[in-house]
Design a protein around this motif. Structure first.
Motif, PDB file in Angstrom:
ATOM      1  N   ALA B 160      10.794  46.929   5.525  1.00 42.18           N
ATOM      2  CA  ALA B 160       9.838  47.935   6.002  1.00 42.18           C
ATOM      3  C   ALA B 160       8.481  47.284   6.244  1.00 42.18           C
ATOM      4  O   ALA B 160       7.824  47.528   7.265  1.00 42.18           O
ATOM      5  CB  ALA B 160       9.724  49.076   5.001  1.00 42.18           C
ATOM      6  N   GLY B 161       8.074  46.420   5.286  1.00 39.59           N
ATOM      7  CA  GLY B 161       6.805  45.694   5.450  1.00 39.59           C
ATOM      8  C   GLY B 161       6.834  44.817   6.688  1.00 39.59           C
ATOM      9  O   GLY B 161       5.867  44.767   7.460  1.00 39.59           O
ATOM     10  N   SER B 162       7.966  44.109   6.895  1.00 48.75           N
ATOM     11  CA  SER B 162       8.071  43.209   8.048  1.00 48.75           C
ATOM     12  C   SER B 162       7.924  43.973   9.358  1.00 48.75           C
ATOM     13  O   SER B 162       7.249  43.518  10.276  1.00 48.75           O
ATOM     14  CB  SER B 162       9.438  42.501   8.041  1.00 48.75           C
ATOM     15  N   ILE B 163       8.578  45.128   9.431  1.00 55.02           N
ATOM     16  CA  ILE B 163       8.531  45.893  10.689  1.00 55.02           C
ATOM     17  C   ILE B 163       7.106  46.387  10.964  1.00 55.02           C
ATOM     18  O   ILE B 163       6.588  46.241  12.075  1.00 55.02           O
ATOM     19  CB  ILE B 163       9.530  47.072  10.643  1.00 55.02           C
ATOM     20  N   VAL B 164       6.478  46.943   9.918  1.00 47.96           N
ATOM     21  CA  VAL B 164       5.107  47.422  10.107  1.00 47.96           C
ATOM     22  C   VAL B 164       4.201  46.265  10.518  1.00 47.96           C
ATOM     23  O   VAL B 164       3.405  46.378  11.466  1.00 47.96           O
ATOM     24  CB  VAL B 164       4.570  48.078   8.817  1.00 47.96           C
ATOM     25  N   LEU B 165       4.337  45.124   9.829  1.00 55.35           N
ATOM     26  CA  LEU B 165       3.507  43.966  10.169  1.00 55.35           C
ATOM     27  C   LEU B 165       3.788  43.467  11.578  1.00 55.35           C
ATOM     28  O   LEU B 165       2.874  43.064  12.295  1.00 55.35           O
ATOM     29  CB  LEU B 165       3.763  42.839   9.170  1.00 55.35           C
ATOM     30  N   ALA B 166       5.063  43.477  11.953  1.00 55.20           N
ATOM     31  CA  ALA B 166       5.424  42.993  13.299  1.00 55.20           C
ATOM     32  C   ALA B 166       4.658  43.782  14.353  1.00 55.20           C
ATOM     33  O   ALA B 166       4.103  43.215  15.290  1.00 55.20           O
ATOM     34  CB  ALA B 166       6.927  43.123  13.520  1.00 55.20           C
ATOM     35  N   ILE B 167       4.619  45.106  14.173  1.00 57.89           N
ATOM     36  CA  ILE B 167       3.899  45.938  15.137  1.00 57.89           C
ATOM     37  C   ILE B 167       2.409  45.598  15.118  1.00 57.89           C
ATOM     38  O   ILE B 167       1.744  45.551  16.148  1.00 57.89           O
ATOM     39  CB  ILE B 167       4.122  47.429  14.832  1.00 57.89           C
ATOM     40  N   MET B 168       1.912  45.312  13.906  1.00 53.54           N
ATOM     41  CA  MET B 168       0.469  45.027  13.798  1.00 53.54           C
ATOM     42  C   MET B 168       0.080  43.707  14.440  1.00 53.54           C
ATOM     43  O   MET B 168      -1.029  43.574  14.958  1.00 53.54           O
ATOM     44  CB  MET B 168       0.048  45.033  12.324  1.00 53.54           C
ATOM     45  N   ILE B 169       0.971  42.709  14.367  1.00 51.60           N
ATOM     46  CA  ILE B 169       0.579  41.390  14.899  1.00 51.60           C
ATOM     47  C   ILE B 169       1.000  41.195  16.361  1.00 51.60           C
ATOM     48  O   ILE B 169       0.585  40.235  17.002  1.00 51.60           O
ATOM     49  CB  ILE B 169       1.147  40.231  14.051  1.00 51.60           C
ATOM     50  N   LEU B 170       1.816  42.120  16.873  1.00 49.84           N
ATOM     51  CA  LEU B 170       2.250  41.991  18.266  1.00 49.84           C
ATOM     52  C   LEU B 170       1.092  41.795  19.248  1.00 49.84           C
ATOM     53  O   LEU B 170       1.136  40.875  20.078  1.00 49.84           O
ATOM     54  CB  LEU B 170       3.047  43.235  18.672  1.00 49.84           C
ATOM     55  N   PRO B 171       0.052  42.634  19.188  1.00 44.06           N
ATOM     56  CA  PRO B 171      -0.998  42.513  20.205  1.00 44.06           C
ATOM     57  C   PRO B 171      -1.625  41.127  20.279  1.00 44.06           C
ATOM     58  O   PRO B 171      -1.826  40.606  21.376  1.00 44.06           O
ATOM     59  CB  PRO B 171      -2.043  43.550  19.763  1.00 44.06           C
ATOM     60  N   SER B 172      -1.900  40.512  19.119  1.00 39.00           N
ATOM     61  CA  SER B 172      -2.589  39.221  19.198  1.00 39.00           C
ATOM     62  C   SER B 172      -1.646  38.153  19.748  1.00 39.00           C
ATOM     63  O   SER B 172      -2.071  37.259  20.474  1.00 39.00           O
ATOM     64  CB  SER B 172      -3.177  38.815  17.844  1.00 39.00           C
ATOM     65  N   ILE B 173      -0.353  38.243  19.411  1.00 41.51           N
ATOM     66  CA  ILE B 173       0.598  37.274  19.985  1.00 41.51           C
ATOM     67  C   ILE B 173       0.664  37.443  21.499  1.00 41.51           C
ATOM     68  O   ILE B 173       0.586  36.471  22.261  1.00 41.51           O
ATOM     69  CB  ILE B 173       2.002  37.456  19.366  1.00 41.51           C
ATOM     70  N   ILE B 174       0.780  38.687  21.945  1.00 39.31           N
ATOM     71  CA  ILE B 174       0.868  38.935  23.390  1.00 39.31           C
ATOM     72  C   ILE B 174      -0.395  38.439  24.099  1.00 39.31           C
ATOM     73  O   ILE B 174      -0.336  37.698  25.078  1.00 39.31           O
ATOM     74  CB  ILE B 174       1.062  40.442  23.683  1.00 39.31           C
TER      75      ILE B 174
END
Lengths: 265, 302, 253, 277
Positions: B160-174
């Motif tokens: 659950a933590g990984s999924i929430v974090l993934a969404i949070m860090i997506l913008p900076s990676i993109i």
């Protein structure tokens, strides 16, 4: 642009200057346990309506931060939802118990189990009993606990666990509300919560056949409860003493009783 | 014959002009403002490390890192559960976010029309603006129940933590990956296409390798963000202080443990949380260092 | 020529790090006349121009030897403040570079930074400067419109007007017409011809025809050295050095 | 030839899918919160005090708490950040000292907010005895957003053409006159972007203010009063399970505020043609 420099300098001066100046007179700062905080805010509201010139600031931060603030003089009163430690008493802290809060053992509303002995509860939280089947239910037990240091956890461990270590195989949540929502969403869960904050999303268990109610806490037949206290550095004086007297008086105690806390001896 | 070194004009002029003194004062004020960051970094280091020092000294840093038992009430401060928890949550988040993010960046930089890209790009910036506590809130009410019904168990888990974090860090990676791809000279594309490669071969064999430093930086920065995130992670991971290798288990992270326990922690427990903060700080500073190194090496705009 | 010069360089050398960009140049610029610096790209003519008001100070790693005398005193002396120096020795750049402000504010900028606050005085200065730069009639009705809306030639004349507003004594111009079309160039040239009656002007150009039209004196540079200098007409018709002749006949540059 | 086309088609399909997933997520998250929250937002909710720790009533003091914390933080960070950016871009050409300062700025940018919280708790609240207060929270926030302001402003200043500086210096203006009258005005949209990005970050921050600002559900009347911003209130509402409707509504208000601020930042940045970070 000169204005910009003036602004810069004045902001610097402001932030340094403000750090040095004192508090308004006629105000009280109360810091500490987030469990006590809601009740304290109600008390403060009541108190201020009787004494309009006095400001009472109630802040969270936790029991330890509260006691520490009282020791350091940051706060006039500290709030604690656990026993005051010897190290804190040694710093000259004087605690006063204003009420007690029962600690209830809660399960999912659909759980067939509704009564456990204190030994069974201990075994569950120690991780010795891991299946509901052993005690009349179905499925594997999911233990939900409060975080290390929490007053609720401290009181629960002291009264129930009797020096037996709690299991590591548990979900840990940061508040009674979070524990309740974890239990409400998980049919096999069991956890302990503050009685005053309990709601209908979870089922409270009887312990040793005794129902978890304030009456039973008051008459001593239900033993799992923790003290809510306020503390001052040395003996309370002035405004702080006045506010404590108000809390311990009829009006204050009634406010606490109305909110589901256990008051009186 | 006179030799003059002319590196900074102000150093070798005598300030006859009354305005020159003002210039000097301004220069000093600005310099002071610039050093505030340095002062802040110093104070942060001093106070976080300083508060954690007693526990570090008493237990020894190695024992803290390798200890598997976190029971502050018994003054046992093994931090391996939090270290492994942080590592797992972060790796899980990267596993989800990197392919999605790089894919999205390729889409925006290479495939979509300029019109579509200009429409979508602000959306990504806005996604970065969503406060972490909102993600945590959504995680509790939507994601945890979803995981519970899908995988069983309580739903509170490292996943659950990984999924929430993934969404949070997506913008900076993109964002960073797309910027890097766009900064590549058009010649690369033309040269490759002129040799008869398909567009995908051009992207895969020419553009992505050339953009690697930028993408690596974006991943490192995202990692730092993931490792340090507190609120959202604390609300959904279940915070179980036990070493585990399974993403579906509940688990604790370093930042989450600090957030969860700071308000009630006293004495040595409090110091232990600062020690945890110190390790977190060290990890972040190392990542920062690596990111800065890669940036200056690859001359990537970040 | 040296004695009567308003500004002059003596044994002047300049290095960018290890690169020797100007090699022992000696040259004087007579007052109320126009001197053109010519030569192929990279010959050092712009570098010399920028040394005359120490704009080269802005570049890291620059080192100079020798003297640049403005009315007898060395501008590279340690007690010289570049601010009053640049007020006296102003510069017009290759590309017109008006500030992103109104026409009025552009001209008023210089007087303002030198302490002029009175609005009426500023208005006078703006009008006077624009008139001197032959721009007044074209812009007098729209002084508050952005300077960047003007045409390239107008922008360059605005930059000259902006410079005149600080009452300089020497005007340095770094290829002032290279970014302009022929008509705008003609207007700027007319203006420069007019200005040289009052000011000491140094122009860098790689347009020999232009140098012939506007300059009184000419100096030819090649690879960081000054090959020769003299009165324009003489030098153009009768160069003494073969490099000058090669350049003038178009063999390089 | 066929195989190559197949590879390309598969790859583009996956890339397209990742884009679709990302933007679907974006729409889902924003839409869900806004729709659920808007249903519970009314004028009363925004302007009345909470009762029973937020179980009833509105969120007025937390809106003020957010605005005051953000405002004070900007009041500290903007002058400092802009001044630092000016120094770094206009007054220095590098050197070891500048490299160290830049390292510090980059590092501050990467430090997680919980560390700022710990620092604020240990240094501001306890050591400086500022207590849990607006001031403690704002200073912690200010240090947190300082790198954003410095980096964005510096970038804006760097896009100002050198022509302007040269023209000004050649007119005999001093460096400060050049900076303050020509360079800064030209970089103003960038500075505005910096301020917007910083306020967006400050408005959305939880951990750093949680450990420093106290969290009292009251209006702060001085810098020494404690306060609770919307983010922290949302955390309590959600974690304590006080009121789901109010949690949605608070999340929606918070989101709208942050989105407005960021939209402004994006607007100014695009207008100014700056690069994204």
């Amino acid at each position: 642009m000169k204005r910009f420099l003036v602004l810069l300098v004045s902001v610097l001066a402001l932030s340094l200057g403000i750090a040095g100046c004192g508090r308004r007179s006629g105000s009280l700062t109360v810091v500490g346990s987030t469990s006590v905080q809601p009740f304290m805010e109600m008390l403060a509201e009541k108190y201020q309506s009787e004494n309009p010139d006095i400001q009472v600031n109630v802040q969270g931060g936790g029991s330890s931060a509260g006691v520490k603030s009282a020791i350091d003089g940051i706060a006039d009163l500290g709030m604690a939802s656990r026993e005051i430690k010897d190290s804190e008493l040694a710093e000259g802290i004087t605690p006063i118990v204003i009420a007690r809060d029962g600690i209830a053992v809660a399960v999912h509303p659909e759980n067939a189990v509704s009564d456990l002995t204190i030994e069974e509860i201990r075994a569950i939280f120690a991780g010795e009993i891991t299946s509901w089947e052993a005690i009349g239910g179905v499925g594997d037990i999911v233990v939900v606990m409060r975080e290390e240091g929490s007053g609720t956890r401290g009181a629960f461990e002291e009264i129930v666990m009797n020096k037996v270590e709690t299991t590591k195989d548990s979900i840990v949540q940061g508040s009674t509300g979070a524990v309740m929502s974890a239990i409400a969403g998980e049919p096999n869960a069991i956890g302990y919560i503050s009685l005053a904050n309990a709601n209908a999303t979870v089922k409270l268990l009887d312990v040793n056949g005794v129902e978890t109610t304030n009456e039973n806490i008051l008459n001593g037949s239900y033993a799992i409860a923790r003290p809510f206290s306020v503390c001052t550095k040395g003996d309370a004086t002035g405004l702080a003493k006045d506010f404590i007297d108000f809390i311990m008086g009829e009006v204050g105690q009634q406010v606490l009783a109305d909110e589901g806390l256990v008051v009186g001896k | 014959m006179k030799k003059n070194s002319v590196e900074t004009p102000s150093t070798h002029t005598i300030h006859k002009d009354p305005g020159a003194r003002k210039e000097k004062t301004i220069h000093i004020v600005l310099l002071l403002a610039a050093t505030v960051s340095l002062l802040a970094l110093f104070l942060i280091t001093a106070f976080v490390v300083g508060e954690g020092w007693p526990v570090m000294v008493k237990h020894g840093p190695l024992n803290l890192i390798l200890g598997t038992d976190w029971t502050p009430s018994r003054l046992s401060f093994g931090m391996l559960p939090q270290l492994t928890g942080t590592l797992l949550v972060t790796l899980g988040a990267l596993l989800i976010a990197v392919p999605l993010g790089v894919g999205c960046a390729i889409f925006l930089a290479e495939l979509s029309s300029e019109k579509v890209a200009n429409l979508l790009r602000p959306c990504i910036s806005l996604l970065a603006a969503v406060p972490s506590v909102v993600y945590g809130f959504l995680g509790v009410i939507a994601l945890v129940p979803l995981l519970r019904s899908t995988f069983g168990g309580s739903g509170y888990s490292l996943l659950a933590g990984s999924i929430v974090l993934a969404i949070m860090i997506l913008p900076s990676i993109i964002n960073i990956s797309e910027d890097t791809l766009r900064a590549l000279p058009i010649d690369y594309r033309e040269a490759s296409l002129a040799l008869g490669s398909t567009r995908w071969q051009t992207i895969w064999r020419v553009l992505l390798p050339a953009a690697r430093p930028g993408i690596v930086v974006s991943i490192i920065l995202a990692m730092g963000r993931a490792i340090g995130e507190t609120m959202a992670v604390m609300m959904v991971t279940g915070n179980r202080a036990k070493v585990t290798g399974a993403l579906l288990d509940p688990g604790a992270t370093m930042a989450g443990t600090i957030g969860l326990e700071w308000s009630y922690a006293a004495d040595e427990h409090s110091s232990a949380l600062f020690a945890l903060g110190t390790f977190l700080f060290i990890v972040i500073m190392l990542l920062n260092g690596v990111a800065q190194l890669v940036t200056s090496r690859g001359r990537v705009s970040q | 020529m040296m004695q009567s010069a308003k500004i002059s360089v003596q044994d002047f050398s300049l290095y960018y790090g290890a690169f020797h960009a100007l090699k022992k140049i000696s040259l004087g610029f007579p007052p109320r006349s126009l001197t053109a610096l010519v030569g192929p790209s990279g010959c050092g003519k712009s570098t010399l121009l920028r040394s005359l008001n120490r704009m080269n100070d802005l570049i890291a790693g620059v080192r100079v030897e020798g003297r640049v005398s403005l009315e007898g005193s060395n501008i590279y002396d340690p007690d010289v403040d570049v601010v009053p120096l640049r007020k006296k020795v102003g510069m017009v750049f290759q590309r017109p570079n008006p500030f992103p402000m109104s026409i009025f504010e552009n001209i008023a900028y210089g007087p303002r930074v030198h302490g002029e606050k009175k609005r009426s005085r500023l208005q006078d200065i703006v009008e006077q400067s624009l008139k001197s730069a032959a721009l007044w009639d074209e812009v007098k009705d729209r002084l508050d419109s952005p300077a960047l809306k003007l045409s390239g030639g107008q922008q360059q004349r605005l930059c000259i007007a902006r410079l005149l507003a600080v009452e300089p004594e020497v005007l340095l111009m770094d290829e002032p017409c290279s970014a302009l079309d022929p008509i705008a160039t003609e207007k700027v040239e007319e203006l420069v011809m007019d200005l040289k009656k009052k000011y000491t002007i140094v122009v860098v150009t790689h347009n020999i025809a232009q140098a012939a039209r506007i300059s009184d004196y000419l100096a030819f540079f090649y690879l960081g050295e000054m090959i020769e200098s003299g009165v324009t007409r003489q030098l153009l018709t009768n160069p003494t050095k073969h490099q000058t002749e090669d350049y003038l006949t178009g063999r390089f540059g | 030839m066929k195989k190559r086309n197949l590879a390309q088609r598969t790859a583009f399909l996956l890339i397209g899918a990742s884009a679709v997933i990302t933007f679907a997520l974006f729409a889902l998250i924003l839409g869900y919160v806004l729709i659920k929250g808007m249903a519970n937002i009314n004028w009363e909710f925004l302007t009345t005090y909470p009762a029973l720790m937020g179980r009833e009533g509105g969120i007025f003091p937390t809106i003020i708490g957010t605005l005051v914390l953000t405002g004070v933080a900007l009041l500290i960070a903007v002058p400092l950040g802009v001044a630092a950016a000016i120094y770094l871009s206009e007054y220095t050409k590098g050197g070891i000292g500048i490299r160290i300062i830049r390292f510090a700025i980059e590092s501050l940018a990467g430090i997680p907010s919980i560390i700022y919280g710990l620092f604020g708790f240990a240094f501001l609240v306890t050591f400086l005895k500022l207590g849990f207060s607006v001031l403690s929270g704002a200073i912690a926030l200010a240090l947190m957003v300082l790198p954003i302001i410095i980096r964005t402003t510096e970038e804006a200043i760097r896009t100002v053409p050198d022509d302007y500086r040269q023209a000004s210096l050649a007119l005999g203006a001093t460096r400060w006159q050049t900076t303050s009258r020509v360079v800064l005005p030209a970089a103003l949209p960038g500075v505005v972007t910096a301020v917007m990005l910083a306020s967006g970050r400050a408005v959305g921050e939880t951990a750093a203010v949680w450990l420093t600002a106290g969290g009292a559900l009251k209006l702060p009347f001085s810098l020494h009063d404690p306060t609770r911003p919307m983010t922290l209130h949302l955390y309590y509402l959600a974690a304590e399970g006080l009121s789901l409707e109010r949690a949605y509504a608070t999340a929606a208000v918070l989101l709208v505020l942050v989105l407005v601020v960021y939209s402004l930042a994006i607007f100014f940045r695009q207008k100014f043609g700056m690069k994204r970070r």
